[in-house]
Design an enzyme around this catalytic site. Structure first.
Site, mmCIF file in Angstrom:
data_model
loop_
_atom_site.group_PDB
_atom_site.id
_atom_site.type_symbol
_atom_site.label_atom_id
_atom_site.label_comp_id
_atom_site.label_asym_id
_atom_site.label_seq_id
_atom_site.Cartn_x
_atom_site.Cartn_y
_atom_site.Cartn_z
ATOM 1 N N LYS A 1 -4.029 -7.567 -7.124
ATOM 2 C CA LYS A 1 -5.405 -8.001 -6.850
ATOM 3 C C LYS A 1 -6.398 -6.934 -7.291
ATOM 4 O O LYS A 1 -6.058 -5.751 -7.376
ATOM 5 C CB LYS A 1 -5.587 -8.330 -5.363
ATOM 6 C CG LYS A 1 -5.521 -7.162 -4.417
ATOM 7 C CD LYS A 1 -6.024 -7.596 -3.036
ATOM 8 C CE LYS A 1 -6.448 -6.373 -2.231
ATOM 9 N NZ LYS A 1 -7.328 -6.691 -1.126
ATOM 10 N N LYS B 1 0.810 -1.212 0.000
ATOM 11 C CA LYS B 1 0.000 0.000 0.000
ATOM 12 C C LYS B 1 0.844 1.264 0.000
ATOM 13 O O LYS B 1 0.330 2.348 -0.251
ATOM 14 C CB LYS B 1 -0.963 -0.001 1.194
ATOM 15 C CG LYS B 1 -2.091 -1.001 1.034
ATOM 16 C CD LYS B 1 -3.230 -0.767 2.000
ATOM 17 C CE LYS B 1 -4.397 -1.700 1.633
ATOM 18 N NZ LYS B 1 -5.508 -1.606 2.562
ATOM 19 N N LYS C 1 -10.734 -1.933 -4.647
ATOM 20 C CA LYS C 1 -11.599 -0.755 -4.707
ATOM 21 C C LYS C 1 -10.805 0.504 -4.979
ATOM 22 O O LYS C 1 -11.264 1.419 -5.625
ATOM 23 C CB LYS C 1 -12.292 -0.542 -3.365
ATOM 24 C CG LYS C 1 -13.298 -1.557 -2.999
ATOM 25 C CD LYS C 1 -14.016 -1.058 -1.743
ATOM 26 C CE LYS C 1 -14.259 -2.218 -0.789
ATOM 27 N NZ LYS C 1 -13.124 -2.406 0.132
HETATM 28 P P1 ADP Z 1 -10.160 -3.728 -1.009
HETATM 29 O O1 ADP Z 1 -8.730 -4.135 -1.006
HETATM 30 O O2 ADP Z 1 -10.815 -3.918 -2.327
HETATM 31 O O3 ADP Z 1 -10.363 -2.352 -0.429
HETATM 32 P P2 ADP Z 1 -10.981 -4.771 1.566
HETATM 33 O O4 ADP Z 1 -9.650 -4.502 2.151
HETATM 34 O O5 ADP Z 1 -12.113 -3.942 2.029
HETATM 35 O O6 ADP Z 1 -10.908 -4.734 -0.033
HETATM 36 O O7 ADP Z 1 -11.307 -6.306 1.807
HETATM 37 C C1 ADP Z 1 -12.561 -6.790 2.222
HETATM 38 C C2 ADP Z 1 -12.644 -8.289 2.035
HETATM 39 O O8 ADP Z 1 -12.606 -8.594 0.637
HETATM 40 C C3 ADP Z 1 -11.517 -9.081 2.688
HETATM 41 O O9 ADP Z 1 -12.049 -10.261 3.284
HETATM 42 C C4 ADP Z 1 -10.609 -9.451 1.544
HETATM 43 O O10 ADP Z 1 -9.970 -10.682 1.778
HETATM 44 C C5 ADP Z 1 -11.592 -9.553 0.372
HETATM 45 N N1 ADP Z 1 -10.952 -9.162 -0.900
HETATM 46 C C6 ADP Z 1 -10.543 -7.914 -1.232
HETATM 47 N N2 ADP Z 1 -10.022 -7.903 -2.479
HETATM 48 C C7 ADP Z 1 -10.124 -9.185 -2.930
HETATM 49 C C8 ADP Z 1 -9.782 -9.820 -4.161
HETATM 50 N N3 ADP Z 1 -9.249 -9.144 -5.157
HETATM 51 N N4 ADP Z 1 -10.014 -11.150 -4.282
HETATM 52 C C9 ADP Z 1 -10.586 -11.850 -3.259
HETATM 53 N N5 ADP Z 1 -10.941 -11.319 -2.090
HETATM 54 C C10 ADP Z 1 -10.715 -10.008 -1.908
HETATM 55 NA NA NA Z 2 -7.609 -4.840 1.378
#
Ligand code: ADP
Ligand code: NA
Length: 340
Positions: free
Chosen positions: A205, A110, A208
């Site tokens: 990955k 990050k 958001k």
């Molecule tokens: P982001 O990184 O998109 O902001 P979050 O940190 O809010 O997502 O993660 C929320 C949930 O979604 C967690 O349980 C995380 O493991 C899952 N998650 C986030 N991105 C992915 C992805 N690309 N593939 C699978 N699971 C994900």
């Molecule tokens: Na995350």
């Protein structure tokens, strides 16, 4: 928990919220489910924006309900509205060594710290100088979220496995230092679907916070937008055979993984299904169809919930009433044990 940092995407759905819905359906008497909007975690982004944040928080609850989480069976909470999360974060931070936190990879990725070809991060002093304490101690707050309720099982995507190990370590350390068997050792419930990757950069990955919206399938994307994004997804030049090889063919493999996740089929079965295609257009349109069909329900439900702010508010209020009771009791016990 999920961060209110933007509209939910396919990775959040397959890695988190669909699993939460499954857990609601499987719920047994005596079990308790708590799902949260991690708004304190969300302010560790480089430029938090208060107005956006309020909107995203609200959208997060609508998204959670839209995929089918049942508020009669699960409590939905805002992390920031239960102050015991922050307080336990501090108490646990006194047990967390810098060395262990330093091994976590999320704060490095990050902070855009460079990775060498073998995947190690090349950390230098000037990079570290810019990293904020909140981002560094993010996993300690996550441990607090989990341990505050003495949780036994934590459903996450595999990007979070490392943080769960840290949580177990802190639980054990507390038990050893203060009171035997106080915290249960929370089990990682890994989502069935492997990590969903960015459509344009399938090394990263799907996230958001990705500024390139073509890389991300949002839960409320229109069917046309989904088809367009999948057609644009980075793949490779082998255009007559579609098989799974995440190292050599990350783009195609990501699409196969998505279909396997949605259909709850093995990768092998999906590969067999798509062997009938002999060009990218047909293969990708099939992938789009599968996604569009799956997201139809959540998209309609999202539109419905987002226009019911009073209802959303009441769901969170009643979820928090239950969670607050538990949080207050457990933190009081922790205080007593620690000598306050
Ligand atoms: P982001 O990184 O998109 O902001 P979050 O940190 O809010 O997502 O993660 C929320 C949930 O979604 C967690 O349980 C995380 O493991 C899952 N998650 C986030 N991105 C992915 C992805 N690309 N593939 C699978 N699971 C994900
Ligand atoms: Na995350």
């Amino acid at each position: 928990m999920i961060q209110p940092t933007g509209c939910f995407h396919l990775g959040n759905y397959l890695g988190a919220t669909r699993v939460w819905t499954d857990l609601c359906e499987l719920k047994q008497p005596g079990q308790e489910l708590i799902f949260g909007v991690a708004d304190l975690h969300a302010i560790t982004v480089p430029k938090p924006d208060g107005e956006m944040f309020r909107k995203f928080r609200h959208e997060a609850v609508a998204s959670i309900l839209a995929v089918g989480v049942d508020p009669e069976k699960a409590s939905v909470i805002y992390q920031s509205a239960i102050p015991q999360h922050s307080e336990l974060h501090w108490l646990l931070s006194t047990l967390a060594s810098m060395g262990l936190l330093n091994r976590m990879t999320q704060w490095k990725s990050k902070s855009n710290i460079k990775q060498s070809t073998n995947g190690d991060y090349l950390v230098n002093d000037s990079d570290v100088g810019k990293v904020r304490l909140g981002l560094f101690s993010y996993p300690v707050l996550q441990a607090a979220d989990i341990l505050l309720y003495k949780s036994t099982h934590v459903p996450v995507g595999d990007d979070q496995s490392q943080h769960l190990e840290l949580t177990r370590h802190l639980a054990e350390k507390f038990n050893k230092m203060y009171k035997k068997n106080f915290f249960p050792k929370p089990v990682t419930m890994l989502a069935q679907t492997k990590k969903v990757l960015s459509l344009s950069t399938p090394e990263k990955k799907m996230s958001k916070s990705d500024p390139n919206h073509d890389s991300v399938i949002f839960l409320n994307d229109e069917p046309k937008a989904i088809q367009k994004k999948i057609r644009k997804a980075l793949t490779d030049s082998i255009s007559d055979r579609f098989y799974y090889d995440p190292v050599e063919r990350p783009g195609v493999s990501n699409l196969i993984n998505i279909v396997s996740g949605i259909q709850r089929k093995s990768i092998e079965d999906v590969v067999e299904d798509v062997s009938r295609f002999n060009n990218y257009r047909d293969f990708k349109d099939y992938v789009s169809e599968v996604i569009i069909e799956e997201l139809k329900g959540p998209r309609t439900e999202f539109e419905k919930y987002i226009n019911e702010p009073t209802y959303l508010h009441s769901v969170v209020e009643s979820g928090m009433r239950k969670a607050r009771e538990k949080a207050a009791k457990n933190l009081a016990d922790i205080h007593k044990i620690m000598g306050f």
